[in-house]
Design an enzyme around this catalytic site. Sequence first.
Site, PDB file in Angstrom:
ATOM      1  N   ILE A   8      33.301  -4.056  44.548  1.00 21.63           N
ATOM      2  CA  ILE A   8      34.525  -4.402  45.262  1.00 21.63           C
ATOM      3  C   ILE A   8      34.310  -4.031  46.722  1.00 21.63           C
ATOM      4  CG2 ILE A   8      36.072  -4.259  43.281  1.00 21.63           C
ATOM      5  CD1 ILE A   8      36.819  -1.444  44.128  1.00 21.63           C
ATOM      6  N   ASN A  10      36.006  -2.713  49.148  1.00 20.89           N
ATOM      7  CA  ASN A  10      36.476  -1.477  49.768  1.00 20.89           C
ATOM      8  C   ASN A  10      35.858  -0.217  49.164  1.00 20.89           C
ATOM      9  OD1 ASN A  10      37.869  -1.820  47.380  1.00 20.89           O
ATOM     10  ND2 ASN A  10      39.756  -0.911  48.130  1.00 20.89           N
ATOM     11  N   CYS A  11      34.880  -0.369  48.276  1.00 16.25           N
ATOM     12  CA  CYS A  11      34.189   0.759  47.662  1.00 16.25           C
ATOM     13  C   CYS A  11      33.185   1.341  48.667  1.00 16.25           C
ATOM     14  CB  CYS A  11      33.467   0.298  46.394  1.00 16.25           C
ATOM     15  SG  CYS A  11      32.387   1.546  45.680  1.00 16.25           S
ATOM     16  N   ASN A  12      33.259   2.644  48.895  1.00 17.64           N
ATOM     17  CA  ASN A  12      32.361   3.281  49.861  1.00 17.64           C
ATOM     18  C   ASN A  12      30.895   3.159  49.452  1.00 17.64           C
ATOM     19  OD1 ASN A  12      34.350   4.076  51.651  1.00 17.64           O
ATOM     20  ND2 ASN A  12      34.714   6.005  50.573  1.00 17.64           N
ATOM     21  N   LYS A  15      29.799  -0.324  50.302  1.00 14.54           N
ATOM     22  CA  LYS A  15      29.650  -0.426  51.764  1.00 14.54           C
ATOM     23  C   LYS A  15      28.338   0.192  52.228  1.00 14.54           C
ATOM     24  CE  LYS A  15      34.583  -0.317  52.861  1.00 14.54           C
ATOM     25  NZ  LYS A  15      35.653   0.470  53.481  1.00 14.54           N
TER      26      LYS A  15
END
Length: 82
Positions: A8, A10-12, A15
């Site tokens: 997903i 917005n998952c750190n 990213k």
Amino acid sequence: MMVKVYGIPNCNTVKKAIDWLQAHGIEYMFHNYKKEGVPKDHLKRWTKYFGWEIVVNKKGTTWRGFHLKCRRTSKTKARRLH
């Protein structure tokens, strides 16, 4: 070689992985679970290889937000993928 990143946006962790790939000039495709879902054959293969506990990600906010009954149902369904 093209790498496919599943996750997903917005998952750190996702990213960081994408940042690393870009920094090293590695081409990648991003498969967004929220928009595209997860193919059942992938789930079967991943749970067989890694185990459902890793694939389900019980550390994430989605899992923690589930009601206890939903968690039990999810565990049962995940085990059936083996």
